[in-house]
Write an enzyme that holds these catalytic residues in place. Sequence first.
Site, short mmCIF file in Angstrom:
data_model
loop_
_atom_site.label_atom_id
_atom_site.label_comp_id
_atom_site.label_asym_id
_atom_site.label_seq_id
_atom_site.Cartn_x
_atom_site.Cartn_y
_atom_site.Cartn_z
N GLY A 195 -5.26 1.30 3.61
CA GLY A 195 -4.21 0.99 4.59
C GLY A 195 -4.80 0.37 5.85
O GLY A 195 -4.30 -0.64 6.36
N GLU A 220 8.03 17.66 14.28
CA GLU A 220 8.64 17.33 12.98
C GLU A 220 8.00 18.22 11.91
O GLU A 220 6.78 18.22 11.74
CB GLU A 220 8.40 15.85 12.64
CG GLU A 220 9.12 15.46 11.35
CD GLU A 220 8.82 14.05 10.89
OE1 GLU A 220 7.63 13.66 10.88
OE2 GLU A 220 9.76 13.34 10.54
N GLY A 249 -4.83 5.93 3.21
CA GLY A 249 -4.45 5.18 4.39
C GLY A 249 -5.65 4.77 5.21
O GLY A 249 -5.76 3.64 5.68
N GLY A 268 -4.30 3.53 -2.61
CA GLY A 268 -5.45 4.19 -2.01
C GLY A 268 -5.09 4.90 -0.73
O GLY A 268 -3.93 4.91 -0.30
N GLU A 313 8.81 2.45 11.24
CA GLU A 313 9.83 3.48 11.03
C GLU A 313 9.08 4.80 10.98
O GLU A 313 8.29 5.02 10.06
CB GLU A 313 10.56 3.25 9.70
CG GLU A 313 11.31 1.94 9.59
CD GLU A 313 12.54 1.87 10.48
OE1 GLU A 313 12.90 2.89 11.11
OE2 GLU A 313 13.14 0.78 10.56
N LYS A 362 0.89 -1.17 0.00
CA LYS A 362 0.00 0.00 0.00
C LYS A 362 0.92 1.21 0.00
O LYS A 362 1.29 1.74 1.05
CB LYS A 362 -0.89 -0.04 1.24
CG LYS A 362 -2.27 0.58 1.08
CD LYS A 362 -2.27 2.02 0.64
CE LYS A 362 -1.93 2.98 1.73
NZ LYS A 362 -1.67 4.37 1.22
N CYS A 382 13.39 11.62 6.46
CA CYS A 382 13.21 11.49 7.91
C CYS A 382 14.53 11.74 8.65
O CYS A 382 14.52 12.03 9.84
CB CYS A 382 12.67 10.10 8.22
SG CYS A 382 13.70 8.81 7.51
#
Length: 508
Positions: A237, A408, A233, A231, A275, A200, A308
């Site tokens: 997902g 972040e 999430g 698609g 992650e 996904k 990241c």
Amino acid sequence: MTTANSNYRDEFKSVIQKLIDSPDNQHEQLTNFIGNEFVASEKCMDSVNPATGKPWIKIPNGTAVEVDNAVAAAKEAFKTWKNTTVQQRSALLNKVANLVEEFNDEIAILESRDQGKPIGLAKVMDIPRCVQNFRDFANAALYSLSTSKILEQPTGKCVNYVKHDPVGVAGLISPWNLPLYLLSFKLAPALVAGNTVVCKPSEMTSVTAWVLMHAFKLVGFPAGVVNMVIGEGRSAGQRLVDHPDVHLISFTGSTLIGKKIQEDSAKLNKKVSLEMGGKNPGIVYSNYRKSDIVTIARSSFLNQGEICLCTSRLFVQRPILEDFLTSYVEEAKKFTVGDPTSQVQIGAMNSKVHFEKVKKYIEIAKSEGGTILCGGVKEISNGCEDGYFIAPTVIVGLPDSSQVMTDEIFGPVVCITPFDTAEEVIERANSTSYGLSATVWSANTDELLNTANELRAGTVWCNTWLARELSMPFGGCKQSGTGREGLHDSLHFYSDAKTVCVNLASKY
Ligand code: NAD
């Protein structure tokens, strides 16, 4: 095992070329990939080119039923795929690597158009890394996991050996910042370990994943081993996470979603690797090598700061602060920003939503008393007037408690702040909820190693950035992740170790 069609290179080329030739073709519609068939989705949505701000292709918005179909195909294929030899699986992965490598530059064009990054960067970073992921895992798996021991007992000897069983159907959920690079980092170990998969990819960047599905089919992967539902999430997902026949979830993305996935997966006791986000510190000691300023700036701004591992908080030792700021701002201004199809270093932010988010943080910095030394929104002409461009932005004067220093941002924005002692800076660098990576810059080896020793991060770079040997563990501490990826870590994650003990003395 299916034999690959000898014309598959041409077929692969024409799939890619058709997409390249249709930059504004909103009629071109991608599909899901289920049981080696490219299947139209019941629902679809636009995918926007971030450099123009305009839709360029239609993509599926996969439904729960489509995910169920993909999982059913993967479950069926697992019955035979798990019994293939690692040599067979490795050979197929190497064919994928070769095919992607052959069309490196063409795939880079698509990655750039879909993601916003400069084509030049995708050519040298994203696509070669995808090739390396397939190749390295294909080769490492041949030798990595086998272990055996002799157990000596008064009654005789036993041999103990460890068999690594594939886990089953793996759900692979990836983000938009390094689309093919990160998806392949999951696909390669999952497949070579004998799992079947449902991918996904991010709904913001699904195009190169769709191209990759053609590679799997063309080189001869059996039907159902690799599946993909494109698609959102919250629908596709989430169904993958909740599906009882998906035994493992590998996720790369934000901390917010990662924590939700962890909670939801726990209900079915799935194996989970997460992650997640970061707020990475860089620590610059007074005696740092001045020529490293180029790499220090690159560590904040490469890929529009949408990695990241980018540095977003820079702690600079007080005696050199003024000089450092002058050189650093000079360096930041050297980054060329613009149309990703041209020779620039910084392309467009991935989406309007993300563009607005980064702009919002620059505004918050101002309202909290920060000073913007350079950067901010950048107007670009020649068809990119509606694109999402932000130049490398350097902010000073914010306290560590500022939202801009703790959240972040995931853009080309860095906050610089002075420090006095190693003890102080280590505490401040460790003070956010994240722990993904860090950099330390010093000419003094003791200073480097003592600081690296004390930092709570999955990776610490000393006088370098982003250099990583693929076999080393990769992942985050605290809110940055759970588990590690990397050659051995991934192969362990994508398999269940089973110890078999055979009594060598037994006579029947
Ligand atoms: P995101 O969390 O919004 O989305 C990541 C993926 O999860 C997408 O495919 C998305 O569709 C899917 N998703 C969203 N909601 C879901 C749900 N409820 N169930 C299942 N799947 C769901 O992240 P993003 O905005 O795509 O990516 C940026 C983030 O990724 C940043 O926080 C960045 O730090 C992080 N990231 C981390 C690493 C790492 O290695 N630690 C690497 C790259 C990016």
